[in-house]
Scaffold this motif. Sequence first.
Motif, short mmCIF file in Angstrom:
data_model
loop_
_atom_site.label_atom_id
_atom_site.label_comp_id
_atom_site.label_asym_id
_atom_site.label_seq_id
_atom_site.Cartn_x
_atom_site.Cartn_y
_atom_site.Cartn_z
N UNK A 103 65.56 17.28 36.30
CA UNK A 103 65.26 16.56 37.54
C UNK A 103 64.64 15.20 37.25
N UNK A 104 63.63 15.17 36.39
CA UNK A 104 62.91 13.93 36.12
C UNK A 104 63.78 12.89 35.45
N UNK A 105 64.66 13.33 34.54
CA UNK A 105 65.43 12.38 33.75
C UNK A 105 66.79 12.04 34.36
N UNK A 106 67.37 12.95 35.16
CA UNK A 106 68.75 12.75 35.63
C UNK A 106 68.89 12.53 37.13
N UNK A 107 67.94 13.01 37.91
CA UNK A 107 68.14 12.98 39.36
C UNK A 107 67.06 12.21 40.11
N UNK A 108 65.86 12.21 39.60
CA UNK A 108 64.72 11.65 40.34
C UNK A 108 64.98 10.21 40.79
N UNK A 109 65.55 9.40 39.93
CA UNK A 109 65.76 7.98 40.24
C UNK A 109 66.84 7.77 41.29
N UNK A 110 67.61 8.81 41.62
CA UNK A 110 68.74 8.66 42.54
C UNK A 110 68.52 9.34 43.88
N UNK A 120 64.17 20.67 46.20
CA UNK A 120 64.32 21.06 44.80
C UNK A 120 63.36 22.20 44.49
N UNK A 121 63.81 23.07 43.59
CA UNK A 121 63.00 24.20 43.20
C UNK A 121 63.09 24.37 41.69
N UNK A 229 58.23 15.86 29.42
CA UNK A 229 57.99 14.43 29.50
C UNK A 229 56.61 14.06 29.01
N UNK A 230 55.62 14.90 29.32
CA UNK A 230 54.26 14.67 28.84
C UNK A 230 54.21 14.74 27.32
N UNK A 246 67.91 17.79 23.31
CA UNK A 246 68.24 16.45 22.81
C UNK A 246 68.39 15.42 23.92
N UNK A 247 68.94 15.81 25.09
CA UNK A 247 69.19 14.82 26.13
C UNK A 247 67.90 14.20 26.67
N UNK A 248 66.78 14.90 26.49
CA UNK A 248 65.52 14.39 27.02
C UNK A 248 64.92 13.28 26.17
N UNK A 249 65.31 13.21 24.91
CA UNK A 249 64.61 12.28 24.02
C UNK A 249 65.49 11.16 23.48
N UNK A 250 66.68 10.98 24.04
CA UNK A 250 67.58 9.92 23.56
C UNK A 250 66.92 8.54 23.64
#
Length: 305
Positions: A103-110, A120-121, A229-230, A246-250
């Motif tokens: 959510x934080x990396x892929x959806x939050x900004x949109x 969201x749950x 993220x923290x 891996x997708x979280x830290x690219x």
Amino acid sequence: MINLEWFRTFKVIYEAGTLSAAAQALFISQPGVSLHLSSLESYAGHRLFDRDTRKMVATERGTMLYNFIIDHMNKLEEAEHNLHRKSKVEKPTVSIGMSTGIFQYMLEAHISELPFNLVTRFGDYPQMLQELNNGTLDLILTPQKGTQHNLDYKPFAKERFVLICGNQTDTTEFDELLLKGDRPALKEWLSVQNWYTTASDQEHLNRFWSASFDTLPSFRPKYVLPSLGSILRCMATGKGFAVVPDFLCCNEIAGNSIKVAWEGSPPVEDTLYFGKRKNTAYAEEIKFLEDILAKNWPKCPELLT
């Protein structure tokens, strides 16, 4: 107190003739229909249908109840329709379940781009599967597939769990042991390092450690933080190790704030699926969310290069 949705479900079962047809008409799961009916029968103290192998046959009390409520239910449904038609806010509400990291990396900004309301749950995957099945959630992102026949799964991405460390971490000895292939010494060396994890994602570390060393970790992580993220933000200015998807830290790797120490051997990875009910009232909205997530899923390069 009695739930008016029980009466709506009862009416649809009476008219449709089967639980599966009622579930399809109501856009909820068959277990959800059964739960509404059993709750109403328990409240009434009488059976309202005789269960046949091919059809639900109303009992005498069931027929009496139907005849009593049908005019009222039709008026309520007409009022509901008119209210919705005249309402200034006609946006549907879609409920989605996923990990906090996605959510934080892929959806939050949109979120501001969505032409509908979103709930969201976050939780464990078995619970999300159950809530998808009973109609509480409309879409989930999951590496686990359930056995419920009314759910559909579509693969959309892979995630690999990698061992990362802060850029200030000295890995000279680790790299030498890794080059030698000395697994016992690797395990011993890593066991005395500072580790980061989250309370909900200890499983990532356990899976990686078990695959690499054929056992669970015997140490306790020094830092237990609220989110992945923290962990990335803390490691950017410190030392220590963590296992993350891996997708979280690219971005952090590209910015040299952290580095990948090891991809593991054998690698630990999951296929992620879009999970949804086969019959849904929100097919267009779900497709919109799927497109956003697929478009914004990072195309990570080879992390060790």
